[in-house]
Structures are given as structure tokens and as C-alpha cells.
Design a protein around this motif. Sequence first.
Motif, PDB file in Angstrom:
ATOM      1  N   VAL A  33      15.165 -17.183  21.618  1.00  0.00           N
ATOM      2  CA  VAL A  33      14.226 -18.284  21.390  1.00  0.00           C
ATOM      3  C   VAL A  33      13.642 -18.726  22.728  1.00  0.00           C
ATOM      4  O   VAL A  33      12.418 -18.821  22.889  1.00  0.00           O
ATOM      5  CB  VAL A  33      14.916 -19.481  20.691  1.00  0.00           C
ATOM      6  N   ASP A  34      14.514 -18.980  23.698  1.00  0.00           N
ATOM      7  CA  ASP A  34      14.051 -19.448  25.015  1.00  0.00           C
ATOM      8  C   ASP A  34      13.102 -18.442  25.665  1.00  0.00           C
ATOM      9  O   ASP A  34      12.053 -18.819  26.198  1.00  0.00           O
ATOM     10  CB  ASP A  34      15.237 -19.715  25.939  1.00  0.00           C
ATOM     11  N   ALA A  35      13.453 -17.169  25.635  1.00  0.00           N
ATOM     12  CA  ALA A  35      12.619 -16.140  26.260  1.00  0.00           C
ATOM     13  C   ALA A  35      11.276 -16.014  25.553  1.00  0.00           C
ATOM     14  O   ALA A  35      10.224 -15.912  26.201  1.00  0.00           O
ATOM     15  CB  ALA A  35      13.348 -14.797  26.250  1.00  0.00           C
ATOM     16  N   THR A  36      11.293 -16.010  24.235  1.00  0.00           N
ATOM     17  CA  THR A  36      10.055 -15.865  23.466  1.00  0.00           C
ATOM     18  C   THR A  36       9.135 -17.061  23.677  1.00  0.00           C
ATOM     19  O   THR A  36       7.937 -16.901  23.940  1.00  0.00           O
ATOM     20  CB  THR A  36      10.369 -15.696  21.966  1.00  0.00           C
ATOM     21  N   VAL A  37       9.692 -18.261  23.568  1.00  0.00           N
ATOM     22  CA  VAL A  37       8.897 -19.481  23.738  1.00  0.00           C
ATOM     23  C   VAL A  37       8.333 -19.553  25.161  1.00  0.00           C
ATOM     24  O   VAL A  37       7.148 -19.864  25.353  1.00  0.00           O
ATOM     25  CB  VAL A  37       9.730 -20.728  23.374  1.00  0.00           C
ATOM     26  N   ALA A  38       9.152 -19.240  26.154  1.00  0.00           N
ATOM     27  CA  ALA A  38       8.681 -19.260  27.551  1.00  0.00           C
ATOM     28  C   ALA A  38       7.561 -18.239  27.754  1.00  0.00           C
ATOM     29  O   ALA A  38       6.557 -18.534  28.421  1.00  0.00           O
ATOM     30  CB  ALA A  38       9.839 -18.977  28.503  1.00  0.00           C
ATOM     31  N   GLY A  39       7.716 -17.044  27.194  1.00  0.00           N
ATOM     32  CA  GLY A  39       6.674 -16.023  27.314  1.00  0.00           C
ATOM     33  C   GLY A  39       5.374 -16.446  26.656  1.00  0.00           C
ATOM     34  O   GLY A  39       4.284 -16.251  27.212  1.00  0.00           O
ATOM     35  N   CYS A  40       5.479 -17.047  25.491  1.00  0.00           N
ATOM     36  CA  CYS A  40       4.277 -17.522  24.788  1.00  0.00           C
ATOM     37  C   CYS A  40       3.587 -18.631  25.580  1.00  0.00           C
ATOM     38  O   CYS A  40       2.356 -18.676  25.646  1.00  0.00           O
ATOM     39  CB  CYS A  40       4.642 -18.014  23.393  1.00  0.00           C
ATOM     40  N   CYS A  41       4.363 -19.487  26.185  1.00  0.00           N
ATOM     41  CA  CYS A  41       3.815 -20.581  26.992  1.00  0.00           C
ATOM     42  C   CYS A  41       3.150 -20.016  28.251  1.00  0.00           C
ATOM     43  O   CYS A  41       2.034 -20.410  28.597  1.00  0.00           O
ATOM     44  CB  CYS A  41       4.924 -21.564  27.342  1.00  0.00           C
ATOM     45  N   THR A  42       3.812 -19.086  28.912  1.00  0.00           N
ATOM     46  CA  THR A  42       3.275 -18.467  30.118  1.00  0.00           C
ATOM     47  C   THR A  42       1.931 -17.792  29.855  1.00  0.00           C
ATOM     48  O   THR A  42       1.030 -17.832  30.689  1.00  0.00           O
ATOM     49  CB  THR A  42       4.270 -17.428  30.685  1.00  0.00           C
ATOM     50  N   HIS A  43       1.801 -17.179  28.681  1.00  0.00           N
ATOM     51  CA  HIS A  43       0.565 -16.476  28.327  1.00  0.00           C
ATOM     52  C   HIS A  43      -0.467 -17.380  27.666  1.00  0.00           C
ATOM     53  O   HIS A  43      -1.503 -16.905  27.183  1.00  0.00           O
ATOM     54  CB  HIS A  43       0.885 -15.279  27.435  1.00  0.00           C
ATOM     55  N   GLY A  44      -0.199 -18.679  27.619  1.00  0.00           N
ATOM     56  CA  GLY A  44      -1.168 -19.631  27.085  1.00  0.00           C
ATOM     57  C   GLY A  44      -1.311 -19.614  25.574  1.00  0.00           C
ATOM     58  O   GLY A  44      -2.288 -20.132  25.036  1.00  0.00           O
ATOM     59  N   LEU A  45      -0.332 -19.034  24.887  1.00  0.00           N
ATOM     60  CA  LEU A  45      -0.403 -18.961  23.433  1.00  0.00           C
ATOM     61  C   LEU A  45       0.058 -20.258  22.772  1.00  0.00           C
ATOM     62  O   LEU A  45      -0.352 -20.579  21.654  1.00  0.00           O
ATOM     63  CB  LEU A  45       0.421 -17.783  22.927  1.00  0.00           C
TER      64      LEU A  45
END
Length: 174
Positions: A33-45
Motif C-alpha cells: 500500500v505504502d509503495a503503491t500510494v507513494a508511487g502514484c503520488c510521485t507521478h502526480g496521479l
Amino acid sequence: MRSETRVDDADVALLHGPEELGYFAITIPMVNVDATVAGCCTHGLICGQEARHLKESARSLFFKARSWNAIVANCSEIASGRANEVLRILRHNYLDQKRADAIALIDALRQAEAYSPPLALNLTGHLSGAMTSVISHALCHGDVTPDDPQTVLDCPHKLGVGAWNARICKLIWK
């Protein structure tokens, strides 16, 4: 996990399906969850506020109830009109950090040239429950393929701890 140390088994806990269905993951471990959410946030999604709310929502759920549907449904801060889009984004950009960490651990152990294996090693006595779970997940899901995959792919609950430890040692120090 590069930027965070985890000490709670709940961070890697997940519910699996039965053997007949290949032990597929039913729920999502908090590390993913943490990795996915952080990745989505980093990519502006998703925005930072959505990321924070999603992580809080996920952490408030018992691991056996943690799915993307449950996380988003439990997150009242995300407007219902946006919830379906966030759900689609999370599913499409899923990062399996637990698997990546298990593979990295096994690779690091294999590459430790200065260390020779002891005659007997009880990994469950030396590794945290969280790391044992991570290794088990990798081995049970074919994420690690030794020379003879069937030698290692059985889960510890099926083999018993002693046999499972021996198979991990064989995999690591082959």
C-alpha cells in the motif's frame, strides 16, 4: 525497503487463497500500500492529501480486510466521484514491494561471499516474523526460481519449519 525500517509483522501480513488456487494474495500488505500510494503520488496521479488519507485508511484496516476496495471505501475524505478513479489508479499502478524486498534479500544473501553456511541454521529463529513472511511469500509464489523449483516452492506451513529452513538454505547457498 530503502527509506523505511519496518518492525511490525502487520506491515507484511496478507491473506492467501488456498493451495488449489495457487495461494494467490487476497489482501494487500501495508508495505505494498505504502509503495503503491507513494508511487502514484510521485507521478502526480494522486495528490499528497489523498495519499495521506489512503495510507491512514489502509492502516486502520485489519490485514485480512485490506483490499483496494476496502481502503478506498474506508476513506471518506475522497469524494465519491473521485473514488472510482483513485481505485483504478491504485490497481493499475500496483507495486509489490514485499516481493521486491524478498528477492533483494535472497540476492544479497547469495552474494555474501565472505559467509559460508553453517551446518544447521534455523532461519525462523534468526529472522523476524516479518522477514520470514517475506521470504515465504517469494518462495511460495515462484518469485524465486532455483535449479529445481519444486524443491523450494512449498510453503513452510505445508512442509514444516525444519524442511522449509533446509530448502531456503539450499536456495541461498547453492
